[in-house]
Write a protein that holds these residues in place. Structure first.
Motif, PDB file in Angstrom:
ATOM      1  N   TYR A   2     -41.499  55.577 -10.091  1.00 12.67           N
ATOM      2  CA  TYR A   2     -41.062  54.445 -10.905  1.00 12.67           C
ATOM      3  C   TYR A   2     -41.923  54.325 -12.160  1.00 12.67           C
ATOM      4  O   TYR A   2     -43.107  54.672 -12.158  1.00 12.67           O
ATOM      5  CB  TYR A   2     -41.177  53.145 -10.098  1.00 12.67           C
ATOM      6  N   LYS A   3     -41.326  53.808 -13.227  1.00 11.12           N
ATOM      7  CA  LYS A   3     -42.085  53.508 -14.441  1.00 11.12           C
ATOM      8  C   LYS A   3     -43.068  52.378 -14.156  1.00 11.12           C
ATOM      9  O   LYS A   3     -42.884  51.612 -13.198  1.00 11.12           O
ATOM     10  CB  LYS A   3     -41.128  53.126 -15.571  1.00 11.12           C
ATOM     11  N   VAL A  34     -38.149  51.100 -20.347  1.00 11.55           N
ATOM     12  CA  VAL A  34     -37.917  50.368 -19.097  1.00 11.55           C
ATOM     13  C   VAL A  34     -36.673  49.506 -19.288  1.00 11.55           C
ATOM     14  O   VAL A  34     -36.600  48.694 -20.224  1.00 11.55           O
ATOM     15  CB  VAL A  34     -39.122  49.485 -18.723  1.00 11.55           C
ATOM     16  N   GLN A  35     -35.691  49.677 -18.431  1.00 13.75           N
ATOM     17  CA  GLN A  35     -34.416  48.980 -18.541  1.00 13.75           C
ATOM     18  C   GLN A  35     -34.393  47.728 -17.667  1.00 13.75           C
ATOM     19  O   GLN A  35     -35.035  47.684 -16.613  1.00 13.75           O
ATOM     20  CB  GLN A  35     -33.267  49.903 -18.134  1.00 13.75           C
ATOM     21  N   GLU A  36     -33.624  46.725 -18.106  1.00 17.01           N
ATOM     22  CA  GLU A  36     -33.469  45.527 -17.287  1.00 17.01           C
ATOM     23  C   GLU A  36     -32.869  45.880 -15.938  1.00 17.01           C
ATOM     24  O   GLU A  36     -31.900  46.650 -15.856  1.00 17.01           O
ATOM     25  CB  GLU A  36     -32.578  44.505 -17.992  1.00 17.01           C
ATOM     26  N   GLU A  38     -34.383  47.527 -13.640  1.00 22.91           N
ATOM     27  CA  GLU A  38     -35.024  48.727 -13.095  1.00 22.91           C
ATOM     28  C   GLU A  38     -36.179  48.352 -12.170  1.00 22.91           C
ATOM     29  O   GLU A  38     -36.860  47.345 -12.371  1.00 22.91           O
ATOM     30  CB  GLU A  38     -35.546  49.569 -14.259  1.00 22.91           C
ATOM     31  N   VAL A  40     -39.868  48.793 -11.006  1.00 19.26           N
ATOM     32  CA  VAL A  40     -41.100  49.219 -11.680  1.00 19.26           C
ATOM     33  C   VAL A  40     -42.297  49.030 -10.754  1.00 19.26           C
ATOM     34  O   VAL A  40     -42.266  48.213  -9.825  1.00 19.26           O
ATOM     35  CB  VAL A  40     -41.335  48.417 -12.983  1.00 19.26           C
ATOM     36  N   HIS A  54     -38.452  44.230  -9.496  1.00 16.80           N
ATOM     37  CA  HIS A  54     -37.406  44.358 -10.510  1.00 16.80           C
ATOM     38  C   HIS A  54     -37.881  43.816 -11.848  1.00 16.80           C
ATOM     39  O   HIS A  54     -38.352  42.680 -11.915  1.00 16.80           O
ATOM     40  CB  HIS A  54     -36.158  43.560 -10.090  1.00 16.80           C
ATOM     41  N   TYR A  55     -37.690  44.610 -12.906  1.00 17.00           N
ATOM     42  CA  TYR A  55     -38.019  44.158 -14.252  1.00 17.00           C
ATOM     43  C   TYR A  55     -36.824  43.447 -14.870  1.00 17.00           C
ATOM     44  O   TYR A  55     -35.668  43.837 -14.675  1.00 17.00           O
ATOM     45  CB  TYR A  55     -38.419  45.335 -15.148  1.00 17.00           C
ATOM     46  N   GLY A 132     -31.646  43.032 -11.388  1.00 16.10           N
ATOM     47  CA  GLY A 132     -31.994  44.062 -10.420  1.00 16.10           C
ATOM     48  C   GLY A 132     -31.172  43.962  -9.147  1.00 16.10           C
ATOM     49  O   GLY A 132     -30.663  44.974  -8.636  1.00 16.10           O
TER      50      GLY A 132
END
Length: 401
Positions: A2-3, A34-36, A38, A40, A54-55, A132
């Motif tokens: 994961y980022k 980093v995407q909404e 995603e 992390v 979840h970001y 997420g």
């Protein structure tokens, strides 16, 4: 892999106390792109792992799924959902023949922030409050069907109103099965669930125990159920032996549902009448005739269960003024020796805030008031001990002289 999101120095302290949110101001650095929604990894300023979650853009940047460095996969969802079901079995709310309505997943309270799942008979209604959870809805639905086995046959997804800033595609609809049977059972009483277009997941499951308490006070009373929505308090009052029950809501759709629910349990019962009217206007008119009867109607048991007056901290001041005004009007109108059930479901309104607003209302109305009960959300809406913000429902039962 994961980022990663790296925190500013010292900003990991709340996470060390297992609070499940990372605020945007705590972030020092993020990996690129980093995407909404995603998943992390959150690390401290030195690069050490803290949490995975979840970001999402906004004040709450990360909702923590785990404080262990785990993969968010099918086994993760199975494990969390099994834990949620086990707790509901332990408290006797699941697999109860008299009650097939309960909350299975309560966001942070079940270590699944951003996810709500309510069970109505053989249908589970799933609602995402984070992008997420929305993106993982199909994986969650597969795990849910597996964990619940024969307990549910249908899973309806309903997130159009909780994620309003996103595309409306795939926001509402069945993810598993499909059924038009929307009649559920709560403590032996039937009601229709409007999971298609109703508020929340279609019914306010969190008032179940408070409705039961009201039933104990209803015998011989003239009951006014304000903000009745689907009429839950109304048909409990009728089973409790109320002399009459009047249900009020400004929504015609809610009034239609209330009438259907009362009819399901008490067909052709003349004790009930429903009014589509503004709450303050209705309260102002108490003491004047609202029916064809000669005598004006007054009430000795009133329920005030309004929608959230404050959905964010900026609205707190006006919300408290609203609660004071509403309760003052009820205090002015309720008969001597009457009982008032009054609630707030605003998360930003604390128990002390609400109590002070109600007490101010009592003083302005010049009524003597005693507390009989202090109410809160039921056990299937658990509060994560590390997340006090999860305590949102508060209520008082008051004896008014």
């Amino acid at each position: 892999m994961y980022k990663q999101i790296q925190l500013r120095r010292g900003k990991e302290e709340s996470l060390k106390r297992f609070h499940p949110w990372v605020f945007s101001g705590a972030i020092q650095h993020m990996d690129e792109n980093v995407q909404e929604g995603e998943v992390v990894r959150v690390v401290n300023n030195g690069g050490d792992f803290i949490a995975v979650g979840h970001y999402q853009q906004g004040s709450i940047a990360v909702r923590v799924l785990s404080f262990s460095d785990v993969e968010i996969d099918a086994e993760f969802w199975h494990s969390r959902l099994r834990s949620a079901l086990q707790m509901r079995l332990a408290i006797g709310i699941a697999d109860n023949p008299q009650n097939n309505t309960y909350r299975l997943v309560h966001g942070e309270g079940d270590n699944l922030p951003g996810l709500i799942i309510d069970v109505y008979g053989q249908t589970a209604v799933m609602q995402a409050h984070s992008i997420g959870m929305h993106l993982m809805r199909k994986e969650i639905a597969r795990a849910l069907a597996n964990v619940m086995e024969s307990r549910i046959l249908h899973i309806y997804y309903k997130s159009e109103t909780t994620l309003p800033f996103m595309t409306k595609d795939d926001m509402n609809g069945f993810l598993y099965g499909g059924s038009d049977d929307n009649i559920a059972l709560e403590n032996g009483l039937k009601f229709r669930v409007d999971w298609l277009k109703g508020q929340k997941t279609g019914f306010f499951v969190d008032q179940r125990e408070n409705r039961s308490l009201l039933e104990q006070y209803a015998k011989g009373k003239r009951v006014l159920n304000m903000f009745c929505y689907t009429g839950g308090f109304s048909f409990y009052a009728m089973r409790g032996g109320a002399e009459l029950v009047h249900s009020v809501d400004s929504s015609e759709k809610a009034i239609a549902l209330t009438r259907q629910n009362v009819e399901l349990n008490f067909p052709n019962d003349p004790r009930h009448e429903a009014f589509c009217e503004d709450a303050f206007k209705f309260l102002e008119g108490i003491g004047k005739s609202k029916t064809n009867s000669q005598e004006p109607t007054t009430y000795n048991l009133i329920i005030l269960d309004p929608p959230a007056f404050a959905k964010h901290r900026g609205a707190l001041h006006n919300a408290l003024k609203g609660y004071t005004r509403l309760n003052q009007k009820a205090f002015e109108k309720i008969e001597k020796g009457g009982i008032l059930f009054t609630f707030s479901c605003s998360q930003v309104v604390t128990k002390d805030h609400f109590r002070n607003a109600v007490f101010t209302a009592a003083a302005l109305a010049k009524r003597k008031v005693r507390i009989l009960h202090q109410l809160h959300q039921p056990a299937d809406h658990p509060i994560n001990i590390y997340h006090p913000e999860g305590e949102y429902l508060k209520g008082l039962v008051l004896y008014v002289e």
